[in-house]
Write a protein that holds these residues in place. Structure first.
Motif, PDB file in Angstrom:
ATOM      1  N   GLN A 158       3.070  13.549  -1.118  1.00 13.76           N
ATOM      2  CA  GLN A 158       4.387  13.104  -0.678  1.00 13.76           C
ATOM      3  C   GLN A 158       5.462  13.904  -1.416  1.00 13.76           C
ATOM      4  O   GLN A 158       5.285  14.280  -2.584  1.00 13.76           O
ATOM      5  CB  GLN A 158       4.585  11.613  -0.936  1.00 13.76           C
ATOM      6  CG  GLN A 158       3.575  10.703  -0.269  1.00 13.76           C
ATOM      7  CD  GLN A 158       3.692  10.712   1.239  1.00 13.76           C
ATOM      8  OE1 GLN A 158       4.799  10.803   1.778  1.00 13.76           O
ATOM      9  NE2 GLN A 158       2.567  10.611   1.918  1.00 13.76           N
TER      10      GLN A 158
ATOM     11  N   GLY B  83      -4.251  17.064   0.365  1.00 12.94           N
ATOM     12  CA  GLY B  83      -4.391  16.471   1.687  1.00 12.94           C
ATOM     13  C   GLY B  83      -3.454  17.111   2.682  1.00 12.94           C
ATOM     14  O   GLY B  83      -3.081  18.294   2.550  1.00 12.94           O
TER      15      GLY B  83
ATOM     16  N   ALA C 161      -0.967   7.539   1.922  1.00 12.83           N
ATOM     17  CA  ALA C 161      -2.052   8.401   1.471  1.00 12.83           C
ATOM     18  C   ALA C 161      -1.616   9.856   1.527  1.00 12.83           C
ATOM     19  O   ALA C 161      -0.749  10.240   2.308  1.00 12.83           O
ATOM     20  CB  ALA C 161      -3.292   8.171   2.332  1.00 12.83           C
ATOM     21  N   GLY C 162      -2.228  10.667   0.685  1.00 12.25           N
ATOM     22  CA  GLY C 162      -1.957  12.094   0.700  1.00 12.25           C
ATOM     23  C   GLY C 162      -0.737  12.481  -0.100  1.00 12.25           C
ATOM     24  O   GLY C 162      -0.055  11.638  -0.689  1.00 12.25           O
TER      25      GLY C 162
ATOM     26  N   PRO D  61       0.822  -1.204   0.000  1.00 11.98           N
ATOM     27  CA  PRO D  61       0.000   0.000   0.000  1.00 11.98           C
ATOM     28  C   PRO D  61       0.856   1.254   0.000  1.00 11.98           C
ATOM     29  O   PRO D  61       1.878   1.336   0.683  1.00 11.98           O
ATOM     30  CB  PRO D  61      -0.808  -0.135   1.297  1.00 11.98           C
ATOM     31  CG  PRO D  61       0.002  -1.045   2.167  1.00 11.98           C
ATOM     32  CD  PRO D  61       0.677  -2.010   1.226  1.00 11.98           C
ATOM     33  N   LYS D  62       0.457   2.234  -0.785  1.00 11.25           N
ATOM     34  CA  LYS D  62       1.191   3.486  -0.870  1.00 11.25           C
ATOM     35  C   LYS D  62       0.657   4.460   0.178  1.00 11.25           C
ATOM     36  O   LYS D  62      -0.525   4.437   0.511  1.00 11.25           O
ATOM     37  CB  LYS D  62       1.051   4.073  -2.275  1.00 11.25           C
ATOM     38  CG  LYS D  62       1.666   3.211  -3.360  1.00 11.25           C
ATOM     39  CD  LYS D  62       1.514   3.860  -4.719  1.00 11.25           C
ATOM     40  CE  LYS D  62       2.141   2.999  -5.808  1.00 11.25           C
ATOM     41  NZ  LYS D  62       1.998   3.600  -7.146  1.00 11.25           N
TER      42      LYS D  62
ATOM     43  N   GLY E 281       0.862  13.308  -5.527  1.00  7.97           N
ATOM     44  CA  GLY E 281      -0.390  13.514  -4.809  1.00  7.97           C
ATOM     45  C   GLY E 281      -0.666  14.949  -4.423  1.00  7.97           C
ATOM     46  O   GLY E 281      -1.556  15.204  -3.610  1.00  7.97           O
TER      47      GLY E 281
END
Length: 209
Positions: A101, A183, A98-99, A95-96, A130
């Motif tokens: 980076q 985010g 979130a938001g 999983p990468k 993102g």
């Protein structure tokens, strides 16, 4: 004696006819037996065929019986089946985060100073994911975008060094990059320095005794 001659001739002909019929019947029986014998394989061939059939059947049964049966333990209401494949946290399926980076924020060109006051500026570059843009602060990390704001996820900026402190002095600047949009905001800070070369040493005069 003359009247008895036809009877003997007749008996002889009848006997010859019976013998001939008997011979024909015997030949027919022999031919029938030969046909039956030729049509049927001998006992040895029948035994070999039966052995081969039995061996094939035993081989098939052996292959089946030699394979161990694999049983799965019953899964209860609170027991989950064992997971297969790539474990979580590794490989391409990890999983990468979130938001937004900051993929990297680095110095592309180091600054330089010389004794004549000339200088080579510093160049920084970055790559984001993102996010919709970036904001750069210079020597003021508490103020987002105090130097400039940018759109997109990649960019570069050239930043001057004054190199005015004199020989042997060092000039340092603090660069902070912030993500914009996407985010929760992320930031990264780097310190970049350049030193003015010192003055060449003054030669001392030597005295001869």
């Amino acid at each position: 004696m003359e009247p008895h001659q036809p009877i003997r001739t007749t008996d002889r002909r009848l006997t010859l006819a019976l013998v001939f019929l008997g011979v024909l019947a015997l030949l027919s029986a022999v031919a029938a037996i030969a046909i039956v014998v030729l049509d049927r394989p001998d006992g040895r061939q029948q035994q070999i065929a039966r052995d081969r059939a039995g061996t094939g059947a035993r081989a098939d049964l052996g292959d089946i019986s030699s394979t161990p049966a694999v049983s799965q333990p019953p899964i209860g209401d609170n027991q989950a089946p064992a997971a297969t494949g790539t474990p979580a946290g590794g490989g391409d399926h990890a999983p990468k985060p979130a938001g937004p980076q900051i993929v990297y924020f680095r110095v592309q060109q180091q600054p330089r100073c010389d004794t004549a006051g000339n200088h080579t500026p510093a160049t920084v570059q970055w790559k984001l994911s993102g996010a919709t843009g970036a904001a750069l602060s210079v020597d003021n990390p508490g103020l987002v975008g105090s130097y400039r704001s940018y759109t997109g996820t990649t960019g570069t900026e050239t930043l001057n060094f004054s190199c005015g402190g004199g020989p042997g002095s060092t000039e340092t600047h603090v660069y902070t990059l912030y993500t914009v949009g996407g985010g929760q905001q992320r930031s990264r800070t780097i310190n970049v320095s350049a030193t003015v070369p010192g003055a060449p040493p003054i030669p001392t005069a030597s005295t001869t005794p």
